[in-house]
Design a protein around this motif. Structure first.
Motif, PDB file in Angstrom:
ATOM      1  N   ARG A  52       0.846  -1.200   0.000  1.00 41.38           N
ATOM      2  CA  ARG A  52       0.000   0.000   0.000  1.00 41.38           C
ATOM      3  C   ARG A  52       0.881   1.249   0.000  1.00 41.38           C
ATOM      4  NH1 ARG A  52      -4.148   0.684   4.961  1.00 41.38           N
ATOM      5  NH2 ARG A  52      -2.181   0.497   6.063  1.00 41.38           N
ATOM      6  N   SER A  53       1.972   1.187   0.788  1.00 43.17           N
ATOM      7  CA  SER A  53       2.940   2.287   0.809  1.00 43.17           C
ATOM      8  C   SER A  53       4.291   1.705   0.395  1.00 43.17           C
ATOM      9  CB  SER A  53       3.033   2.881   2.216  1.00 43.17           C
ATOM     10  OG  SER A  53       4.061   3.837   2.263  1.00 43.17           O
ATOM     11  N   THR A  54       4.818   2.197  -0.713  1.00 42.94           N
ATOM     12  CA  THR A  54       6.007   1.565  -1.313  1.00 42.94           C
ATOM     13  C   THR A  54       7.330   2.237  -0.924  1.00 42.94           C
ATOM     14  OG1 THR A  54       5.715   2.935  -3.289  1.00 42.94           O
ATOM     15  CG2 THR A  54       4.720   0.741  -3.329  1.00 42.94           C
ATOM     16  N   LYS A  55       7.265   3.304  -0.125  1.00 42.72           N
ATOM     17  CA  LYS A  55       8.484   4.055   0.203  1.00 42.72           C
ATOM     18  C   LYS A  55       9.607   3.187   0.762  1.00 42.72           C
ATOM     19  CE  LYS A  55       6.446   7.506   2.355  1.00 42.72           C
ATOM     20  NZ  LYS A  55       6.224   8.641   3.289  1.00 42.72           N
ATOM     21  N   THR A  56       9.263   2.322   1.726  1.00 42.90           N
ATOM     22  CA  THR A  56      10.299   1.515   2.385  1.00 42.90           C
ATOM     23  C   THR A  56      10.867   0.422   1.478  1.00 42.90           C
ATOM     24  OG1 THR A  56       8.619   0.050   3.322  1.00 42.90           O
ATOM     25  CG2 THR A  56       9.349   1.883   4.699  1.00 42.90           C
ATOM     26  N   LEU A  57      10.229   0.190   0.332  1.00 42.22           N
ATOM     27  CA  LEU A  57      10.685  -0.872  -0.570  1.00 42.22           C
ATOM     28  C   LEU A  57      11.580  -0.360  -1.689  1.00 42.22           C
ATOM     29  CD1 LEU A  57       7.302  -2.822  -0.984  1.00 42.22           C
ATOM     30  CD2 LEU A  57       9.202  -3.393   0.538  1.00 42.22           C
ATOM     31  N   LYS A  58      11.709   0.943  -1.807  1.00 41.93           N
ATOM     32  CA  LYS A  58      12.435   1.528  -2.949  1.00 41.93           C
ATOM     33  C   LYS A  58      13.861   1.003  -3.088  1.00 41.93           C
ATOM     34  CE  LYS A  58       9.311   4.115  -4.865  1.00 41.93           C
ATOM     35  NZ  LYS A  58       8.789   3.669  -6.170  1.00 41.93           N
ATOM     36  N   SER A  59      14.494   0.687  -1.960  1.00 37.88           N
ATOM     37  CA  SER A  59      15.890   0.225  -2.013  1.00 37.88           C
ATOM     38  C   SER A  59      16.016  -1.148  -2.685  1.00 37.88           C
ATOM     39  CB  SER A  59      16.476   0.162  -0.599  1.00 37.88           C
ATOM     40  OG  SER A  59      15.757  -0.772   0.192  1.00 37.88           O
ATOM     41  N   PHE A  60      14.906  -1.881  -2.763  1.00 42.68           N
ATOM     42  CA  PHE A  60      14.936  -3.208  -3.396  1.00 42.68           C
ATOM     43  C   PHE A  60      14.780  -3.144  -4.916  1.00 42.68           C
ATOM     44  CE2 PHE A  60      13.059  -4.733   0.819  1.00 42.68           C
ATOM     45  CZ  PHE A  60      14.260  -5.254   1.270  1.00 42.68           C
ATOM     46  N   GLU A  61      14.374  -1.982  -5.432  1.00 43.63           N
ATOM     47  CA  GLU A  61      14.044  -1.873  -6.860  1.00 43.63           C
ATOM     48  C   GLU A  61      15.289  -2.070  -7.728  1.00 43.63           C
ATOM     49  OE1 GLU A  61      10.652   0.577  -9.186  1.00 43.63           O
ATOM     50  OE2 GLU A  61      11.828   1.683  -7.718  1.00 43.63           O
ATOM     51  N   SER A  62      15.123  -2.856  -8.801  1.00 46.95           N
ATOM     52  CA  SER A  62      16.248  -3.109  -9.719  1.00 46.95           C
ATOM     53  C   SER A  62      15.679  -3.541 -11.066  1.00 46.95           C
ATOM     54  CB  SER A  62      17.145  -4.212  -9.143  1.00 46.95           C
ATOM     55  OG  SER A  62      16.450  -5.454  -9.167  1.00 46.95           O
ATOM     56  N   LYS A  63      16.556  -3.996 -11.952  1.00 46.05           N
ATOM     57  CA  LYS A  63      16.096  -4.488 -13.259  1.00 46.05           C
ATOM     58  C   LYS A  63      15.182  -5.696 -13.095  1.00 46.05           C
ATOM     59  CE  LYS A  63      19.936  -3.051 -16.222  1.00 46.05           C
ATOM     60  NZ  LYS A  63      21.122  -3.518 -16.961  1.00 46.05           N
ATOM     61  N   THR A  64      15.427  -6.486 -12.064  1.00 53.44           N
ATOM     62  CA  THR A  64      14.662  -7.729 -11.886  1.00 53.44           C
ATOM     63  C   THR A  64      13.589  -7.631 -10.797  1.00 53.44           C
ATOM     64  OG1 THR A  64      16.399  -8.529 -10.413  1.00 53.44           O
ATOM     65  CG2 THR A  64      16.493  -9.259 -12.714  1.00 53.44           C
TER      66      THR A  64
END
Length: 286
Positions: free
Chosen positions: A38-50
């Protein structure tokens, strides 16, 4: 380095206690993954090509449309111990997971992994388990490959002992010799990833140490550097507390209380797994 993961895993509940550890494990094992929250702020560090981060609310099915496209396995750690934001156990543990299951079926997902709790079927009369087990029934009848993971309590649930210990006393019902083996979220995340390849429909799992409630109380007092003072209350008091909260409060209040007081009345020992110890967790929390 694992480069053989052709599966794409969608994780729901990625910002929760367990979900955070599962998200980290998926990234470290180089899975192609979609993390929804619901809130994606804390997940941003996981974002990558995959790894894709997707804003979606499992309680709102219209926000889920299309999220399972290309996904082979769904892992859901969605569930609440305490009702809040006007949402009930049925809204979250049952209906939100059902929304996700329906979308998974529509998109042709092969496997659905759901994290419930130990002895759910035995304790269906408890508000928390009523909703969880209703979803387990739906999952079994879905036609998808599935795994239900049943952990024997989380380390995070043991913080109630630390809160008591702050005041220098631990209160237990009965003789305090009831045994169980709670598990750390980091260890449980490994089990969740192993379930992707597992052929079992159910995995019951606990932590490495089988402990009595007295031992857990001692660890909590020790973490606060307090002398050991454990007060044992007669078991009729526990039953009276459950009756009182059920009679005079709403499920928002009594749900977590009846859950903890019922499960802590008898031994709950699961197959042992993991390396993380409760006494270390307690010390890290103080």
């Amino acid at each position: 380095m694992n480069t053989t993961n052709s599966k794409t895993v969608l994780l729901a509940g990625a910002t929760g206690y367990l979900g955070g550890y599962v998200a980290k494990a998926l990234v470290e094992d180089n899975f192609k993954a979609k993390l929804i929250a619901r809130s994606t702020k804390t997940l941003k560090s996981f974002e990558s090509k995959t790894v894709k981060i997707i804003k979606a609310e499992v309680t709102k099915p219209d926000t889920l449309y299309g999220i399972c496209e290309g996904v082979t396995t769904v892992i859901s750690t969605v569930g609440i111990t305490r009702q809040k934001d006007g949402l009930t156990y049925m809204d979250v543990d049952y209906q939100a997971n059902l929304n996700l299951l329906n979308e998974a079926k529509r998109a042709g997902v092969k496997k659905f992994i759901y994290v419930s709790a130990i002895n759910g079927n035995k304790y269906r009369h408890l508000k928390i388990f009523e909703a969880k087990e209703k979803f387990v029934d739906a999952l079994r009848n879905s036609g998808l490959e599935y795994v239900v993971i049943r952990p024997n309590g989380f380390f995070s649930d043991m913080k109630d002992f630390l809160d008591m210990a702050k005041n220098g006393k631990i209160y237990l019902f009965g003789n305090g010799e009831q045994k169980f083996n709670p598990i750390h979220g980091e260890d449980l995340a490994i089990v969740c990833l192993q379930a992707i390849k597992s052929t079992s429909n159910e995995i019951i799992v606990g932590g490495p140490d089988i402990l009595t409630l007295n031992e857990i109380g001692e660890m909590a007092l020790d973490a606060h550097q307090k002398p050991i003072k454990i007060i044992h209350l007669p078991d009729w008091v526990r039953k009276f507390v459950i009756w009182t909260v059920r009679t005079f409060t709403t499920s928002k209040t009594y749900g977590p209380i009846e859950f903890f007081l019922t499960l802590m009345a008898e031994d709950n020992i699961a197959p042992r797994f993991g390396t993380r110890r409760l006494y270390k967790f307690f010390r890290e929390q103080t």
